[in-house]
Enzyme design. Sequence first.
Site, PDB file in Angstrom:
ATOM      1  N   TRP A 179       1.020  -0.949   0.047  1.00  0.00           N
ATOM      2  CA  TRP A 179      -0.168   0.010  -0.054  1.00  0.00           C
ATOM      3  C   TRP A 179       0.867   1.165  -0.154  1.00  0.00           C
ATOM      4  CZ3 TRP A 179      -0.116   4.011   3.758  1.00  0.00           C
ATOM      5  CH2 TRP A 179      -1.110   4.871   3.144  1.00  0.00           C
ATOM      6  N   GLU A 220      -3.305  -2.641  -2.820  1.00  0.00           N
ATOM      7  CA  GLU A 220      -4.099  -2.849  -1.646  1.00  0.00           C
ATOM      8  C   GLU A 220      -4.607  -1.155  -2.545  1.00  0.00           C
ATOM      9  OE1 GLU A 220      -3.332  -1.702   2.004  1.00  0.00           O
ATOM     10  OE2 GLU A 220      -5.534  -1.036   2.758  1.00  0.00           O
ATOM     11  N   LYS A 222      -7.035   2.099  -2.981  1.00  0.00           N
ATOM     12  CA  LYS A 222      -7.832   3.585  -1.660  1.00  0.00           C
ATOM     13  C   LYS A 222      -8.678   4.085  -2.645  1.00  0.00           C
ATOM     14  CE  LYS A 222      -6.752   6.001   2.674  1.00  0.00           C
ATOM     15  NZ  LYS A 222      -5.737   6.022   3.603  1.00  0.00           N
ATOM     16  N   ASP A 253      -9.675  -2.962   1.373  1.00  0.00           N
ATOM     17  CA  ASP A 253      -9.602  -2.485   2.282  1.00  0.00           C
ATOM     18  C   ASP A 253     -11.168  -1.719   3.007  1.00  0.00           C
ATOM     19  OD1 ASP A 253     -10.006  -0.204   4.472  1.00  0.00           O
ATOM     20  OD2 ASP A 253      -8.013  -1.043   4.909  1.00  0.00           O
ATOM     21  N   HIS A 256     -11.600   1.942   2.517  1.00  0.00           N
ATOM     22  CA  HIS A 256     -11.697   2.960   1.065  1.00  0.00           C
ATOM     23  C   HIS A 256     -11.968   2.800   0.356  1.00  0.00           C
ATOM     24  CE1 HIS A 256      -6.849   1.856   2.665  1.00  0.00           C
ATOM     25  NE2 HIS A 256      -7.219   2.255   3.029  1.00  0.00           N
ATOM     26  N   HIS A 280      -8.647  -6.209   4.071  1.00  0.00           N
ATOM     27  CA  HIS A 280      -8.571  -5.270   5.227  1.00  0.00           C
ATOM     28  C   HIS A 280      -9.385  -4.955   6.028  1.00  0.00           C
ATOM     29  CE1 HIS A 280      -4.120  -3.962   5.104  1.00  0.00           C
ATOM     30  NE2 HIS A 280      -3.854  -4.827   4.620  1.00  0.00           N
ATOM     31  N   ASP A 288     -12.992   8.838   8.514  1.00  0.00           N
ATOM     32  CA  ASP A 288     -11.872   7.421   8.401  1.00  0.00           C
ATOM     33  C   ASP A 288     -12.079   6.194   8.637  1.00  0.00           C
ATOM     34  OD1 ASP A 288      -9.259   6.729  10.509  1.00  0.00           O
ATOM     35  OD2 ASP A 288     -11.023   5.414  11.371  1.00  0.00           O
ATOM     36  N   ASP A 290      -9.974   3.800   9.346  1.00  0.00           N
ATOM     37  CA  ASP A 290      -9.424   2.805  10.473  1.00  0.00           C
ATOM     38  C   ASP A 290     -10.474   2.553  11.750  1.00  0.00           C
ATOM     39  OD1 ASP A 290      -7.726   2.013   8.553  1.00  0.00           O
ATOM     40  OD2 ASP A 290      -7.255   4.309   8.167  1.00  0.00           O
ATOM     41  N   ASP A 320      -7.470  -4.250   9.927  1.00  0.00           N
ATOM     42  CA  ASP A 320      -6.468  -2.637   9.158  1.00  0.00           C
ATOM     43  C   ASP A 320      -7.478  -1.986  10.577  1.00  0.00           C
ATOM     44  OD1 ASP A 320      -5.327  -0.500   8.999  1.00  0.00           O
ATOM     45  OD2 ASP A 320      -5.043  -0.418   6.509  1.00  0.00           O
TER      46      ASP A 320
HETATM   47  C1  RNT Z   1      -4.262   2.741   4.447  1.00  0.00           C
HETATM   48  C2  RNT Z   1      -4.108   1.048   4.220  1.00  0.00           C
HETATM   49  C3  RNT Z   1      -3.189   0.813   5.096  1.00  0.00           C
HETATM   50  C4  RNT Z   1      -2.098   0.827   6.179  1.00  0.00           C
HETATM   51  C5  RNT Z   1      -1.945   0.071   7.288  1.00  0.00           C
HETATM   52  C6  RNT Z   1      -0.727   0.970   8.341  1.00  0.00           C
HETATM   53  O1  RNT Z   1      -5.128   3.268   4.209  1.00  0.00           O
HETATM   54  O2  RNT Z   1      -5.322   1.545   4.659  1.00  0.00           O
HETATM   55  O3  RNT Z   1      -3.184  -0.437   4.785  1.00  0.00           O
HETATM   56  O4  RNT Z   1      -3.560   1.623   7.462  1.00  0.00           O
HETATM   57  O5  RNT Z   1      -0.834  -0.563   6.106  1.00  0.00           O
HETATM   58 ZN    ZN Z   2      -5.391  -1.559   4.685  1.00  0.00          ZN
END
Ligand code: RNT
Ligand code: ZN
Length: 413
Positions: A179, A220, A222, A253, A256, A280, A288, A290, A320
Amino acid sequence: MYNEAKQMYASIGVDVEQALTVLAETPISLHCWQGDDVVGFEEGAGALGSGLAVTGNYPGKARSIDELRQDLEQVLGLLPGNHRLNLHAIYGDFGGQKVDRDAIEPEHFQSWIDWCKSQSIGMDFNPSNFSHPKADDGLTLSSPDAGTRDFWIEHCKRSRRIAAEMGKQLGSPAVTNVWIPDGMKDLPADRQSFRQRLSDSLDAIFAEGLDPAHNIDAVECKLFGIGSESFVVGSHEFYMGYAQKHQTALCLDAGHFHPTEGIADKISSVLMYVPELLLHVSRGVRWDSDHVVLFDDQTQAIMQELVRCDALPRTHIGLDFFDASINRIAAWTIGTRAAQKSLLLALLEPRQALREAELSGDYTTRLALLEQAKALPWSAVWAEFCQRNGAPGELELLGKVKDYEKSVLSKRA
Ligand code: RNT
Ligand code: ZN
């Protein structure tokens, strides 16, 4: 309660023991970075950057490798089943030496490999293309500066070799997830050249053939990040195409995409064209991506799709999220258990009956069965699973977390 639940499920054609076997055999890759707010153990580690932000200052975060391992052992003890460790490159055991990202070696991760061996768990790995002076302008593998690109290419190449060493020593392939934060706050004038450079950099990184029994490559995507609101070079379309063309794994993810866009519906499509999937599991909240994973509709939908598509053998489930506003052991444990509970619920679906109803066009029955499933005693099955695996049940969990906070975390200055 378990025996009654088992009979009830059997009456709708669900084999509960079979579900528990699959659940036990499905590891969740625990992200190391929940334990210390994505700081890592580099000598002179700077502030977290590149669009990653952790809010909160709950006391007790791990300040050393030993503390992080102690916390992870605690978390593993609170989880039923066998799991994995997902390590970022900045978490190496550098012995107080300044080792830049383009100089990391397998030896810097040997103590982690040994620790994982002692825990009987596999490992996954990630190059860390962030929180570094060479990422300060928000560009790494797609940077117009050749020196910057080469630096990060070297970091990623070394990361793959390190992961292969992990996989080899532990007898289970490590997924290496690339990523990068590359993107722009404001509108770019030339998206194409950034994407071309990213593609070329990835080609250079993946050029070295590694044994797939030791290393599996994933990329990955986003949609946007903090500071990359207008443009992310590695978008979904970019990596979907790249992974398809080069047959790498694709990482989805859950945080994302657009705020109302889930990843569950993507799974069946992606797996038609890429060999493997990395998840993820996360929870997006407004800007946000996460927050701590919950036993919520999104997570349940993801797990349902994995089960319904027979995708578990081709999927690597990782987490994640990072929350520093609550007890970090609780965050890790609650999030991981939420993913496992969602998977259990999916495994307990009356799959055969649902498919038959759908194929015969009886959508009334399909809807009724799905609602019925929510009211069945899945939590008695979960309690049994926890008990069999020596993990606390839902009612004991918080007490265990608080005990550890009192005896260990509260003593950390
Ligand atoms: C960031 C990605 C990535 C990170 C980690 C720390 O937007 O999701 O995966 O969160 O690798
Ligand atoms: Zn991620």
